[in-house]
Design a protein around this motif. Structure first.
Motif, PDB file in Angstrom:
ATOM      1  N   THR A 145     -10.509  -6.805 -40.824  1.00 20.53           N
ATOM      2  CA  THR A 145     -10.758  -7.444 -42.115  1.00 20.53           C
ATOM      3  C   THR A 145     -11.401  -8.818 -41.935  1.00 20.53           C
ATOM      4  O   THR A 145     -11.858  -9.421 -42.882  1.00 20.53           O
ATOM      5  CB  THR A 145      -9.439  -7.686 -42.881  1.00 20.53           C
ATOM      6  OG1 THR A 145      -8.642  -8.610 -42.119  1.00 20.53           O
ATOM      7  CG2 THR A 145      -8.660  -6.399 -43.062  1.00 20.53           C
ATOM      8  N   HIS A 146     -11.371  -9.306 -40.726  1.00 18.43           N
ATOM      9  CA  HIS A 146     -11.750 -10.691 -40.514  1.00 18.43           C
ATOM     10  C   HIS A 146     -12.654 -10.780 -39.291  1.00 18.43           C
ATOM     11  O   HIS A 146     -12.346 -10.218 -38.244  1.00 18.43           O
ATOM     12  CB  HIS A 146     -10.482 -11.515 -40.277  1.00 18.43           C
ATOM     13  CG  HIS A 146     -10.748 -12.964 -40.101  1.00 18.43           C
ATOM     14  ND1 HIS A 146     -10.958 -13.807 -41.176  1.00 18.43           N
ATOM     15  CD2 HIS A 146     -10.864 -13.727 -38.988  1.00 18.43           C
ATOM     16  CE1 HIS A 146     -11.190 -15.032 -40.712  1.00 18.43           C
ATOM     17  NE2 HIS A 146     -11.138 -15.007 -39.389  1.00 18.43           N
ATOM     18  N   TYR A 153     -14.391 -13.058 -36.463  1.00 19.85           N
ATOM     19  CA  TYR A 153     -14.286 -14.369 -35.812  1.00 19.85           C
ATOM     20  C   TYR A 153     -15.643 -14.765 -35.217  1.00 19.85           C
ATOM     21  O   TYR A 153     -16.324 -13.921 -34.623  1.00 19.85           O
ATOM     22  CB  TYR A 153     -13.295 -14.316 -34.652  1.00 19.85           C
ATOM     23  CG  TYR A 153     -11.853 -14.334 -35.071  1.00 19.85           C
ATOM     24  CD1 TYR A 153     -11.172 -15.538 -35.227  1.00 19.85           C
ATOM     25  CD2 TYR A 153     -11.157 -13.142 -35.270  1.00 19.85           C
ATOM     26  CE1 TYR A 153      -9.828 -15.552 -35.593  1.00 19.85           C
ATOM     27  CE2 TYR A 153      -9.827 -13.155 -35.640  1.00 19.85           C
ATOM     28  CZ  TYR A 153      -9.162 -14.362 -35.799  1.00 19.85           C
ATOM     29  OH  TYR A 153      -7.836 -14.377 -36.151  1.00 19.85           O
TER      30      TYR A 153
END
Ligand code: ADP
Ligand code: MG
Length: 682
Positions: free
Chosen positions: A45-46, A48
């Motif tokens: 979901t994220h 980096y």
């Protein structure tokens, strides 16, 4: 129940090949998919930035491929470099397909999910999960569940199947609110949805926490289903019929008079339990637990006498020939003076002897039959069997127990075990049995000193054997268990025997092993018991039941290869007389962590229950259950040690549920166990 349940119990609508794979995962009906919960979660979901991504946890990064190459040093591998403006990262693959290389054409964009670590040449990810993407491709909205699976069944396939069922199946409560409310548990549907489809704000760590209310709910439900099914099994048995057996105590009194000792309080108490059960008109299934040396045999003998006094016959079974024979000798020694015929039945008996034993049992001239598995066989007919006693019951299969029930009237059953069952196991997997515990050793036992000695110091141990014998005591020398090869095991026993004979020329040293004929073994055992041998070299055949009070030294070679229960049993062969006893555990270095943990437990503990509890922690319940395992609903989510409170709650609620809400009990069992072997209805 109504249609929703039918939907739950249908087989998954998938092609046959897929159905087979699902079956391997224990998924036989559609609702099983709902209960097939993720092992862990991946976070896609994220995204980096490479430069800011933390080490030591899985992260998702995205970058353009700068270069890729297949290099051969230090070994064949695919190395792909990506960069995202913040930094560069090396993706390394040791196993890869040629087709995978194409995915990494220079300039293409990839997303990689994995743990970043500091490599030799800068930051790297080894074997990340990768996917080619367009710039700005959307991210996952919530965590991606990772399910237990088998070869050929991909995560996306499983996810699709599970999520499909979540839409179709009834997930409402089947348990009555008055019962659920005091427990303050999360609703079932909420728990299931959260774990299969966690909302975006949830992290993988939060979901992995076993204290999470959602997990607590599922563990509770699972434990409750187990408790219900065990209670129903218990109830079914209590509905069966068996003879009411009440002895007049005449024979028991005479045996007690003849004994050189008094029963301990614990022995008297368990005997009361047993006698009370025998007097009831339904079959007893009682497990008599008592540490090695706690004196179960005399309890068995007195229980047998109650049945014999009342005109019934008794069968006593042991798992090995040696153990059965020990029982036979001991029991006929006790019963013959009372004028009671005892029969001996084993697989190795000659035809004629066997026919004669069978005839005496059938005619009722023998009131007690002692033997091995041979007692289970079809040709064994009792005139009037009232009680069956099974020693070391965990070694017998459930099927064998049942086979015995089929003979004539349903007999009462007493199972004896020297492998203590930890409390939590007794409360769960053994909840269909009644349990009595002998929690006290006969007086006059001296504590056993346990020594851990490395193999290089073996000569010292031989010296100790010599000193022990010189003091008029006897010693056991047990040879390693070699699982791979019985022949090898035999060889080491033969070698050790020879070596000891050389090292201790003045001593009489005997040898028993599994390949010897029963009669040969009996001769050696009798010689040792009679003090005609100083040392008995043995493979683990002496594990259970051997009783020679004058033996005060036990040497166990390669103790690191043995399980805790076995070590405890072996150690219990000494410390039975008044002499100070020693158990030497010889080990070979280096020790594996598991072996170290085991030896530490046995070194630090003498109490069989504590050892069993730690053993359960080290190994899990599987090996404890042995043959029991196959017929029982296993636990997938609950952990007996960790979830003891839930287990206790489930145990307390199960009877209420069955009593007051039998339909809810049925629905709960149906939800959790339909299609499983031991499925009984309330
Ligand atoms: P286990 O429970 O391991 O089968 P046994 O029945 O073989 O133990 O008993 C171990 C030894 O203790 C035997 O020699 C037995 O005769 C003796 N024994 C049993 N009960 C008592 C008692 N109450 N007092 C003294 N010795 C006892
Ligand atoms: Mg015993």
């Amino acid at each position: 129940m109504t249609p929703p349940t039918d939907l739950a119990n249908q087989p998954p609508t998938v092609p046959a090949a897929l159905a087979k794979k699902l079956e391997k995962l224990g998924i036989r009906r559609r609702f099983d998919l709902v209960l097939h919960l993720p092992l862990r979660y991946e976070d896609e979901t994220h995204l980096y930035p490479i430069a800011d991504a933390p080490y030591g946890q899985p992260v998702l990064v995205e970058g353009a491929v700068v270069s890729h190459e297949v290099s051969f040093k230090p070994r064949k591998q695919l190395r792909v470099q990506i960069e995202d403006g913040s930094g560069v990262l090396l993706l390394r693959f040791i196993h890869f397909y040629p087709s995978q290389i194409k995915q990494f054409a220079e300039g293409s964009r990839v997303r990689a999910l994995g743990e970043i670590r500091r490599g030799f040449l800068g930051d790297e990810m080894v074997h990340p999960k990768t996917r080619e993407v367009r710039e700005g491709a959307p991210l996952a909205e919530s965590l991606t569940p990772v399910y237990p699976t088998v070869n050929g069944l991909t995560q996306p396939m499983l996810r699709k199947l599970v999520h499909g069922e979540l839409r179709l199946q009834q997930l409402g409560e089947v348990l009555p609110p008055p019962l659920l409310e005091p427990l303050a548990l999360q609703p079932f549907a909420e728990a299931i949805r959260l774990l299969h489809q966690p909302p975006p704000e949830w992290s993988a760590q939060q979901l992995a926490d076993p204290r999470l209310p959602a997990w607590q709910r599922l563990k509770f439900d699972e434990l409750l289903a187990q408790q219900l099914s065990m209670r129903l099994a218990y109830r079914a048995r209590r509905q069966g019929s068996a003879p009411r057996i009440v002895g007049d105590g005449s024979l028991s009194a005479r045996l007690l008079q003849n004994l050189p000792f008094q029963l301990t309080a614990a022995q008297r108490r368990v005997l009361e339990d047993i006698r009370a059960d025998l007097a009831l008109p339904h079959p007893m299934h009682r497990l008599l637990q008592g540490d090695v040396g706690s004196g179960k045999t005399i309890v068995a003998a007195l229980a047998a006498l109650s049945a014999i006094e009342a005109g019934y016959q008794v069968a006593l079974m042991a798992p090995t020939e040696i153990l059965a024979e020990q029982h036979y000798l001991k029991l006929s020694g006790w019963l013959a003076p009372l004028g009671i015929g005892v029969a001996w039945l084993s697989g190795s008996l000659r035809k004629k002897a066997k026919a004669q034993a069978l005839e005496e049992i059938a005619a009722g001239r023998c009131r007690l039959a002692v033997g091995t598995h041979a007692l289970f066989q079809d040709d064994v007919r009792f005139e009037r069997l009232g009680l069956a006693i099974v020693d070391e019951q965990h070694r017998f299969g459930v099927g064998q127990r049942l086979a015995l029930q089929g003979k004539g009237e349903e007999p009462h059953q007493l199972m004896m075990s020297a492998t203590p069952i930890p409390r939590t196991l007794a409360m769960s997997f053994y909840a269909d049995l009644d349990v009595s515990v002998i929690d006290e050793l006969p007086p006059g036992r001296t504590p056993i000193v346990t020594k851990l000695i490395g193999n290089p110091r073996r000569p010292e141990v031989v010296g100790l054997v010599e000193r022990t014998c010189a003091e008029g005591q006897q010693a056991y020398w047990v040879c390693p268990l070699i699982e791979e090869s019985e022949a090898l095991q035999l060889q080491t026993a033969v070698d050790s025997h020879q070596q000891l004979q050389q090292d201790l020329p003045g001593r009489r040293i005997g040898l028993v092993h599994g390949r010897m004929k029963a009669a040969e073994k009996a001769v050696v055992m009798a010689a040792f018991a009679g003090g005609e041998l100083d040392v008995l070299v043995a493979t683990t055949v002496i594990e259970v039941g051997v009783d020679v009070p004058n033996a005060s030294l036990m040497v166990i070679e390669h103790a690191e290869r043995m399980g805790l229960a076995q070590l405890h049993q072996l150690r219990g062969r000494v410390g039975r007389g008044s002499a100070r006893s020693v158990c030497v555990l010889l080990f070979d270095s280096p020790l594996s962590d598991l072996a170290k943990a085991r030896l530490k437990v046995i070194y630090e503990n003498v109490d069989g229950f504590e050892i069993a509890r730690q053993d359960l922690q080290i190994r899990g319940p599987g090996e404890f259950l042995g043959a029991r395992q196959s017929g029982l609903p296993m636990l997938r989510f609950a952990d007996l040690e960790q979830d003891q409170q839930l287990l206790e709650a489930a145990r307390d609620l199960a009877p209420q549920l069955l009593e007051r809400w039998p339909q809810a009990a049925d629905a709960h069992l149906e939800r959790w166990l339909a299609g499983k072997e031991q499925f009984l209805k309330a």
